[in-house]
Structure formats: structure tokens, C-alpha cells
Design a protein around this motif. Sequence first.
Motif, mmCIF file in Angstrom:
data_model
loop_
_atom_site.group_PDB
_atom_site.id
_atom_site.type_symbol
_atom_site.label_atom_id
_atom_site.label_comp_id
_atom_site.label_asym_id
_atom_site.label_seq_id
_atom_site.Cartn_x
_atom_site.Cartn_y
_atom_site.Cartn_z
ATOM 1 N N VAL A 151 -11.919 11.376 12.205
ATOM 2 C CA VAL A 151 -10.514 10.825 11.966
ATOM 3 C C VAL A 151 -9.543 11.375 13.055
ATOM 4 C CG1 VAL A 151 -8.582 10.624 10.395
ATOM 5 C CG2 VAL A 151 -10.907 9.946 9.901
ATOM 6 N N GLU A 152 -9.744 12.772 13.200
ATOM 7 C CA GLU A 152 -8.719 13.504 14.173
ATOM 8 C C GLU A 152 -8.824 12.992 15.451
ATOM 9 O OE1 GLU A 152 -6.150 15.662 13.686
ATOM 10 O OE2 GLU A 152 -6.550 15.237 11.596
ATOM 11 N N GLN A 153 -10.129 13.003 15.974
ATOM 12 C CA GLN A 153 -10.402 12.197 17.307
ATOM 13 C C GLN A 153 -9.753 10.975 17.533
ATOM 14 O OE1 GLN A 153 -14.538 12.634 17.535
ATOM 15 N NE2 GLN A 153 -14.537 14.866 18.435
ATOM 16 N N LEU A 154 -9.903 10.126 16.503
ATOM 17 C CA LEU A 154 -9.188 8.621 16.489
ATOM 18 C C LEU A 154 -7.995 8.788 16.468
ATOM 19 C CD1 LEU A 154 -11.616 7.009 13.770
ATOM 20 C CD2 LEU A 154 -11.909 6.679 16.451
ATOM 21 N N LYS A 155 -7.257 9.471 15.530
ATOM 22 C CA LYS A 155 -5.777 9.536 15.464
ATOM 23 C C LYS A 155 -5.028 10.029 17.072
ATOM 24 C CE LYS A 155 -4.616 10.334 10.848
ATOM 25 N NZ LYS A 155 -3.745 11.628 9.765
ATOM 26 N N ASN A 156 -5.685 11.036 17.679
ATOM 27 C CA ASN A 156 -5.283 11.405 18.907
ATOM 28 C C ASN A 156 -5.749 10.615 19.932
ATOM 29 O OD1 ASN A 156 -3.810 13.546 17.697
ATOM 30 N ND2 ASN A 156 -5.924 14.737 17.730
ATOM 31 N N ASP A 157 -6.450 9.571 19.672
ATOM 32 C CA ASP A 157 -7.139 8.695 20.451
ATOM 33 C C ASP A 157 -8.042 9.396 21.669
ATOM 34 O OD1 ASP A 157 -7.480 6.106 21.601
ATOM 35 O OD2 ASP A 157 -5.892 6.074 22.764
ATOM 36 N N GLU A 158 -8.728 10.226 21.139
ATOM 37 C CA GLU A 158 -9.658 11.238 21.921
ATOM 38 C C GLU A 158 -11.108 10.268 22.121
ATOM 39 O OE1 GLU A 158 -9.606 14.805 20.074
ATOM 40 O OE2 GLU A 158 -7.684 15.353 20.642
ATOM 41 N N LYS A 159 -11.786 10.968 23.107
ATOM 42 C CA LYS A 159 -13.258 10.376 23.034
ATOM 43 C C LYS A 159 -14.047 11.059 21.832
ATOM 44 C CE LYS A 159 -17.420 10.293 26.179
ATOM 45 N NZ LYS A 159 -17.365 8.807 26.010
ATOM 46 N N VAL A 160 -14.765 9.885 21.023
ATOM 47 C CA VAL A 160 -15.456 10.239 19.929
ATOM 48 C C VAL A 160 -16.563 11.075 20.420
ATOM 49 C CG1 VAL A 160 -16.635 9.144 18.110
ATOM 50 C CG2 VAL A 160 -14.432 8.536 18.702
ATOM 51 N N VAL A 181 0.790 -1.126 0.024
ATOM 52 C CA VAL A 181 0.028 0.026 -0.056
ATOM 53 C C VAL A 181 0.928 1.221 0.088
ATOM 54 C CG1 VAL A 181 -1.859 1.354 1.091
ATOM 55 C CG2 VAL A 181 -1.975 -1.115 1.254
ATOM 56 N N ILE A 182 0.714 2.210 -0.874
ATOM 57 C CA ILE A 182 1.577 3.136 -1.110
ATOM 58 C C ILE A 182 1.025 4.589 -0.489
ATOM 59 C CG2 ILE A 182 2.414 2.474 -3.187
ATOM 60 C CD1 ILE A 182 0.685 4.109 -4.891
ATOM 61 N N GLU A 183 1.805 5.601 -0.439
ATOM 62 C CA GLU A 183 1.283 6.893 0.148
ATOM 63 C C GLU A 183 0.441 6.854 1.330
ATOM 64 O OE1 GLU A 183 -0.122 8.889 -3.211
ATOM 65 O OE2 GLU A 183 1.215 8.190 -4.584
ATOM 66 N N ARG A 184 0.887 6.261 2.217
ATOM 67 C CA ARG A 184 0.032 6.056 3.594
ATOM 68 C C ARG A 184 -0.133 7.349 4.552
ATOM 69 N NH1 ARG A 184 0.491 0.195 6.232
ATOM 70 N NH2 ARG A 184 -1.748 0.627 6.357
ATOM 71 N N PRO A 185 -1.221 7.479 5.273
ATOM 72 C CA PRO A 185 -1.230 8.494 6.337
ATOM 73 C C PRO A 185 -0.343 8.054 7.311
ATOM 74 C CG PRO A 185 -3.495 7.452 5.593
ATOM 75 C CD PRO A 185 -2.346 6.760 5.235
ATOM 76 N N SER A 186 -0.050 9.224 8.101
ATOM 77 C CA SER A 186 0.849 9.114 9.185
ATOM 78 C C SER A 186 0.054 8.143 10.356
ATOM 79 C CB SER A 186 1.241 10.503 9.927
ATOM 80 O OG SER A 186 -0.168 11.024 10.283
ATOM 81 N N PHE A 232 -6.946 6.544 1.692
ATOM 82 C CA PHE A 232 -7.161 7.803 0.844
ATOM 83 C C PHE A 232 -8.190 8.551 1.234
ATOM 84 C CE2 PHE A 232 -8.317 10.064 -3.101
ATOM 85 C CZ PHE A 232 -7.092 10.705 -3.292
ATOM 86 N N ASN A 233 -9.454 8.002 1.330
ATOM 87 C CA ASN A 233 -10.647 8.714 1.600
ATOM 88 C C ASN A 233 -11.070 9.226 2.985
ATOM 89 O OD1 ASN A 233 -12.529 8.568 -1.219
ATOM 90 N ND2 ASN A 233 -11.393 6.979 -1.245
ATOM 91 N N THR A 234 -10.362 8.811 3.949
ATOM 92 C CA THR A 234 -10.639 8.935 5.358
ATOM 93 C C THR A 234 -9.398 9.938 5.920
ATOM 94 O OG1 THR A 234 -9.760 6.657 6.226
ATOM 95 C CG2 THR A 234 -12.070 6.860 5.811
ATOM 96 N N GLY A 235 -8.198 9.532 5.598
ATOM 97 C CA GLY A 235 -6.787 9.993 6.118
ATOM 98 C C GLY A 235 -6.459 9.316 7.375
#
Length: 420
Positions: A406-415, A136-141, A242-245
Motif C-alpha cells: 500500500v505504501e508503494q501504491l500511495k507513493n506511486d512507486e514501482k511495486v 463512506v466514513i473515516e477514509r484514508p488519506s 479499513f483493512n488495506t489503508g
Amino acid sequence: MSDWPEGRNGGQGERYGRGSASPRPESARAMPHVRRRPAPPQSPPHIPPQQGQGYEDGPGYDSGYNTGQVYGGGQRAGGGGRGGDSGYVQPRAAPNWGRRIKVGVLTLVVVVLAVSVGTYFWADGKLKREVDLSKVIERPSEGDGTNYLVVGSDSREGMTAEDKKKLHTGSAEGKRTDSMMILHDGSNGPTLISLPRDSNVEIPSFVGSESGKKFAGTGRTTKLNAAYAEDGPELLVRTVEFNTGLRIDHYVEIGFGGFANIVDAIGGVEMDIPKAFKDKNSGADFQAGKQTLNGEQSLAFVRTRYAFAGSDLDRTKNQQKFLAALASQTATPSTILNPFKLYPTMGAGLDTLVVDKDMSLWSLGNMFFAMKGVTGGEGTSMNIPLTGGSVNGNLVWDKDKVKQLVEQLKNDEKVTVKGS
């Protein structure tokens, strides 16, 4: 006047010796002294004579008369008669129960460890690590927590014609995705997000999983499940990222047959169905109320969409509800500690489970317990946020809400974002 000392007869009256035919005993001087060999080092102490046994002339004297009486609580070795061995056997020592308990516990621990290690390697060897996420190429951080892409495919691999008929799967060649979910496992509890297969998404540039050739993105949009049909799991992961980040850490896929076999192996899954429904396409025919679904019924339940007004959206909600119930009822002591249930259940699932090459059995277990936690009061389940509009009949994602989610999930915050 008798020469025999008074009382020498031991108080026996005129009886002067066992078996004697003479009215008087022989002179004491005529009676030979019998000397025994030295007593063993651990002989019991000298025991005074009892009435009726006569006197002993010193500790080494043996009168030769055996009354059959045993002294000192031990057993006389060799019969104890004239010329016999008068040694004593020491009493048997009391058992050391503390030592026995320690040995028993240690043995049990060793057996449990051996069985556990054996089970781990047996189960680990059954995993089909067929998906290579390195393609899988060009993956998100990467973010905090772990993200799993859980896919239910319509694979009929290993199913007989009778199985296909019974489970209402049809006989289509190949396989397609029937359901797709993102499971986020983090410190704020698990979050399960369904991705409707009719979602309108853009197919990005990708590297072919078989050819290794790079295909440029053209801005083409289509249904999400078309990505899987076009180039398999690797392109599906690439399209979702790609569509979610959101970076996908692990991929897990199970087919129709494996799904039904797991349910049958645990003896069915109890569900509370709020409203009766039927669907000839999936074979569903359910009454309202609590009931235990077998493998065939469970597959019909999670595949039904034409019986609902919300179609695919209602189906994804049923899928979430069922998977949480399945995990909750499987991860119990009655299953895990019962080898007659555990091994058939693991065998049924692992035989048809497809995962990525980096997936460990430990990670798979964490995913399973995270799924259980979705309905355990600590998790959240939702559909991906939608706008309510459509493109070519496909569902359109709400990009602003998806970005916030997605930002909440990346930062492991409460959704806090609400799904559709």
C-alpha cells in the motif's frame, strides 16, 4: 477597266459576293456602311481579316457575311449574324482545388467532432451512477495515482429464465460479489491486485447506505464478500479501505449479463488455455490451446474455481488474465473506429455498468486502458499477499506485506512486493 479596287474581292476571282446574281458588284459608294453599337468594355481586341473574308472599314464595320468562324477562343453570344450580338463569353475559370480541399477537410473535421461529442454524451448518459462514496466514513488519506475498485457481481438483473439457464447462473435473489480487484493507475504503470472473496477481514464502523444510521465496529471478522451482501458497495469500499489503508477513488461494477454481452459484442475473446478443465457448477468445458470464447464460455471461464487445486486463488488469476485479454482486444482500431462494433460494445457494457457518482466517462476510459496495460509489458498483476493460514476457512492476509504494498501504491512507486 474596273472601278472595283484590285483585290477587293478577297481573292475570290469573279465571285463578288455570296449569293450575288450580278456579274459585277454594286459601286462601293452605293453600299451602305453598317455601324454597330459600341462594343462592350471587355470586348476582345480587333482581329485582322483572314483571306476570303474581305476588309472591314474600321473596327465598327460589319460586312454582314457570317462564315461561322469564332475568334478568340470564346463563344459568340446571340448567334453573331447580321444584326446579331457579337459579344464574347469569357472562358470559365479553372477550379480552385486548394480552396476545395480546405473546405472538404473542414467539413470532415466538423462531422467527426459532432459524432464524437454526440457519442460521448450518449455513452455518458448510460452510466448508472448509483454508488455514493461520500457516505463512506473515516477514509484514508489520498495518495498519488488513481485507485479503482473493480467488482464483478452475480447480479442477474435483466436476465430471462432462459439466459440464467444458458449461463449457469442459477436464480438466487439479490446480488453478491463474485470477484473484487484493486486497479492502481500511476506513473510506474498499472497494478492489478485481486482480493479473494474468501479473504478474512474485519467489518469496521459504517453508516448505512439506505438508513443513514451509524453502526459501530465490534471487531467482527468475516469473508470480504459478506460486506457487500450486508450493505452494498459503500460498505464494501469502507471495508477494503479499513483493512488495506488504501483510499479508493472510483467504484466500477458489472453483472453477469453485461459481462457476457460485451464479449459477444466484440465477437469473442481469444484465450490460450494451458490445461483442459471442466466444471459442472459454472458450465466450463475447455480443451487446452488457443481458442475464441463467446460470452457464455467467458463467463464460465472466470467463474470456475472448483476445478482447480488453488480454488479461489486460481480463479482470481484466470479473472486477471481474461480481463486483460478483453481490454487488449477491445481497445483496438478495428473496434474503436468501427461504429458497427463500437456502439454495440459500449451499449452492452454501459447498460449494466454501475459506477460511483463522481465517475466520468473519461475516468472510465482511463481505467479501461490501464487494464489493457497490465499485460502490455508495463503493468503488474498479483493476488493480495497471504500468510498461507486460515481463520474459519477464510484466507488470511499478510499484514506486513500488505502495508508495504500500500505504501508503494500511495507513493506511486514501482511495486516490488510479491503477491500470492
